[in-house]
Motif scaffolding. Structure first.
Motif, PDB file in Angstrom:
ATOM      1  N   HIS A   1      19.133 -33.779  -3.276  1.00  0.00           N
ATOM      2  CA  HIS A   1      17.953 -33.017  -2.891  1.00  0.00           C
ATOM      3  C   HIS A   1      16.875 -34.025  -2.504  1.00  0.00           C
ATOM      4  CE1 HIS A   1      14.327 -30.360  -3.762  1.00  0.00           C
ATOM      5  NE2 HIS A   1      15.039 -29.647  -2.909  1.00  0.00           N
TER       6      HIS A   1
ATOM      7  N   LEU B   1      16.250 -28.016 -10.667  1.00  0.00           N
ATOM      8  CA  LEU B   1      14.960 -27.734 -10.034  1.00  0.00           C
ATOM      9  C   LEU B   1      14.137 -26.768 -10.872  1.00  0.00           C
ATOM     10  CD1 LEU B   1      16.056 -27.446  -6.288  1.00  0.00           C
ATOM     11  CD2 LEU B   1      14.752 -29.294  -7.357  1.00  0.00           C
ATOM     12  N   VAL B   2      14.792 -25.780 -11.482  1.00  0.00           N
ATOM     13  CA  VAL B   2      14.085 -24.857 -12.372  1.00  0.00           C
ATOM     14  C   VAL B   2      13.507 -25.623 -13.560  1.00  0.00           C
ATOM     15  CG1 VAL B   2      14.409 -22.972 -14.018  1.00  0.00           C
ATOM     16  CG2 VAL B   2      15.362 -22.785 -11.721  1.00  0.00           C
TER      17      VAL B   2
ATOM     18  N   LYS C   1      24.678 -24.894  -7.698  1.00  0.00           N
ATOM     19  CA  LYS C   1      24.234 -24.143  -8.880  1.00  0.00           C
ATOM     20  C   LYS C   1      23.561 -25.082  -9.881  1.00  0.00           C
ATOM     21  CE  LYS C   1      26.389 -20.615 -10.725  1.00  0.00           C
ATOM     22  NZ  LYS C   1      27.322 -19.712 -11.450  1.00  0.00           N
TER      23      LYS C   1
ATOM     24  N   VAL D   1      18.412 -15.488 -10.174  1.00  0.00           N
ATOM     25  CA  VAL D   1      17.240 -16.369 -10.198  1.00  0.00           C
ATOM     26  C   VAL D   1      17.101 -17.018  -8.822  1.00  0.00           C
ATOM     27  CG1 VAL D   1      16.184 -18.405 -11.250  1.00  0.00           C
ATOM     28  CG2 VAL D   1      17.513 -16.812 -12.657  1.00  0.00           C
ATOM     29  N   LYS D   2      16.008 -16.762  -8.164  1.00  0.00           N
ATOM     30  CA  LYS D   2      15.819 -17.224  -6.794  1.00  0.00           C
ATOM     31  C   LYS D   2      15.242 -18.638  -6.762  1.00  0.00           C
ATOM     32  CE  LYS D   2      17.271 -13.289  -5.286  1.00  0.00           C
ATOM     33  NZ  LYS D   2      18.647 -13.197  -4.768  1.00  0.00           N
ATOM     34  N   VAL D   3      16.009 -19.558  -6.229  1.00  0.00           N
ATOM     35  CA  VAL D   3      15.547 -20.928  -6.011  1.00  0.00           C
ATOM     36  C   VAL D   3      15.831 -21.272  -4.552  1.00  0.00           C
ATOM     37  CG1 VAL D   3      15.790 -23.349  -6.653  1.00  0.00           C
ATOM     38  CG2 VAL D   3      16.059 -21.574  -8.393  1.00  0.00           C
ATOM     39  N   GLU D   4      14.786 -21.608  -3.807  1.00  0.00           N
ATOM     40  CA  GLU D   4      14.955 -21.872  -2.371  1.00  0.00           C
ATOM     41  C   GLU D   4      15.491 -23.277  -2.144  1.00  0.00           C
ATOM     42  OE1 GLU D   4      12.441 -21.637   1.828  1.00  0.00           O
ATOM     43  OE2 GLU D   4      11.381 -21.626  -0.085  1.00  0.00           O
ATOM     44  N   LEU D   5      16.624 -23.351  -1.467  1.00  0.00           N
ATOM     45  CA  LEU D   5      17.205 -24.631  -1.077  1.00  0.00           C
ATOM     46  C   LEU D   5      17.273 -24.671   0.444  1.00  0.00           C
ATOM     47  CD1 LEU D   5      20.160 -25.054  -3.619  1.00  0.00           C
ATOM     48  CD2 LEU D   5      17.937 -26.190  -3.654  1.00  0.00           C
TER      49      LEU D   5
ATOM     50  N   GLU E   1      10.432 -27.711 -12.567  1.00  0.00           N
ATOM     51  CA  GLU E   1       9.210 -26.915 -12.453  1.00  0.00           C
ATOM     52  C   GLU E   1       8.650 -26.567 -13.824  1.00  0.00           C
ATOM     53  OE1 GLU E   1       7.381 -26.230  -9.736  1.00  0.00           O
ATOM     54  OE2 GLU E   1       8.810 -27.617  -8.819  1.00  0.00           O
TER      55      GLU E   1
ATOM     56  N   LYS F   1      20.160 -26.163  -8.611  1.00  0.00           N
ATOM     57  CA  LYS F   1      19.152 -25.123  -8.852  1.00  0.00           C
ATOM     58  C   LYS F   1      18.646 -25.192 -10.294  1.00  0.00           C
ATOM     59  CE  LYS F   1      20.776 -21.747  -5.428  1.00  0.00           C
ATOM     60  NZ  LYS F   1      21.354 -20.394  -5.226  1.00  0.00           N
TER      61      LYS F   1
ATOM     62  N   ILE G   1      22.121 -21.367 -14.242  1.00  0.00           N
ATOM     63  CA  ILE G   1      21.233 -20.386 -13.612  1.00  0.00           C
ATOM     64  C   ILE G   1      22.046 -19.283 -12.954  1.00  0.00           C
ATOM     65  CG2 ILE G   1      19.425 -20.039 -11.903  1.00  0.00           C
ATOM     66  CD1 ILE G   1      18.575 -21.666 -14.344  1.00  0.00           C
TER      67      ILE G   1
END
Length: 314
Positions: A207, A237-238, A231, A172-176, A241, A234, A168
């Motif tokens: 996580h 997690l992407v 990284k 690309v915005k992934v909130e951690l 989803e 993330k 990623i």
């Protein structure tokens, strides 16, 4: 920016080479040549065809992350040494494929088996469309062979799972959230040498909301290992989803969701006959030694065509 520049330069170089080959073929065909000239023209034609076929494959890539680098994870299944040896064979197979494609292959986490093989390994494969090429490798791979670890030379079946994630990009915005992360450091293990560094800088990130765990021990810098672990987290997690969205769509359509992790996707039979078969595309080959040495392009192409929507015309 340098990555985009390299990609554009590659396209320019390709266009230039295609133009050169076409012009050389046109000139050659106008000459009443001998056998040597004909052989030269045939070689140029084969090069032209290979380059065109290579570009046609790229038309099959339509996913958002297909151009990205790939994160490859391999885990041995149940079966002890047999499965761990098979996992290492798969790791070598993808390493050899990467070399043949001109991609880089960086091993970032590696846990060896007690006697042979590996328990698990994670690698980053860097190259244009690396994820696009490998995304359908995700699933369980099955090996049937006479065991080299069985004194009675009995046939064994082994399993290993392969996971493939896109690397990623930072945009690309992934909130951690810090409170959702559990970060531990430990001494790097593994085989050392060509695999990972034996230092005190290894990092494990969990996580907590999802239970996803990422371990990295390739760098001597604890900070770099942490950055790389985050990284990969993330990316996981992407993908999680996206899987939830696919499941929701499948439920709405009343369809049975495909579970590609935990189901056998490909068999590699070395005894009593030689056969590699992908159960999704139906692709088969008796060249098992070639496949295990990284000759995966024909299998990958069959999968790209199989999953393409709409189907690609032959």
């Amino acid at each position: 920016m340098s990555k985009e520049k390299t990609a554009l330069q590659n396209k320019l170089d390709l266009g230039k080479r295609l133009k050169e080959l076409v012009e050389e073929l046109e000139i050659g065909l106008e000459i009443s040549g001998d056998q040597e000239i004909f052989a030269s023209l045939l070689r140029k034609f084969e090069e032209l065809k290979a380059l065109v076929d290579q570009e046609r494959v790229k038309l099959l890539f339509s996913g958002e992350y297909d151009k990205n680098n790939a994160i490859l994870e391999i885990n041995a299944g149940s079966g002890g040494t047999e499965a761990m040896d098979w996992a290492q064979m798969l790791l070598r197979m993808y390493n050899r494929w990467s070399e043949k494609k001109g991609f880089s292959f960086e091993l970032i986490d590696y846990q060896p088996g007690e006697q042979a093989g590996i328990k698990n390994a994670t690698a980053v494969i860097s190259g244009e469309f690396a994820y696009g090429f490998l995304k359908h490798e995700r699933g369980v791979h099955r090996l049937v062979r006479i065991s080299p670890f069985d004194a009675n030379n009995r046939r064994h079946t082994s399993f290993a799972s392969v996971a493939v994630l896109p690397e990623i990009n930072d945009d690309v915005k992934v909130e951690l959230k810090p409170e959702d992360l559990e970060i531990d450091t430990f001494r790097a293990g593994g085989a050392g040498g060509q695999y990972v560094n034996k230092t005190d800088s290894a990092v494990r990130v969990k996580h907590k909301p999802t239970g996803i765990v990422v371990s990295i021990q390739s760098e001597r810098s604890q900070l770099k290992n942490k950055e790389l672990a985050l990284k990969i987290l993330k990316a996981k997690l992407v993908q999680l989803e996206e899987e939830k969205l696919r499941q929701k769509l499948a439920d709405l359509q009343g369809a049975k969701a495909e579970i590609d992790f935990g189901n056998q996707i490909r068999s590699y039979v070395l005894y009593p006959y030689q056969l590699v078969k992908d159960v999704r595309s139906g692709f088969e080959t008796s060249n098992t030694s070639g496949v295990l040495d990284g000759e995966l392009d024909d299998i990958i192409l069959s999968l790209l065509k199989h999953f393409a929507k709409p189907p690609v015309q032959q």
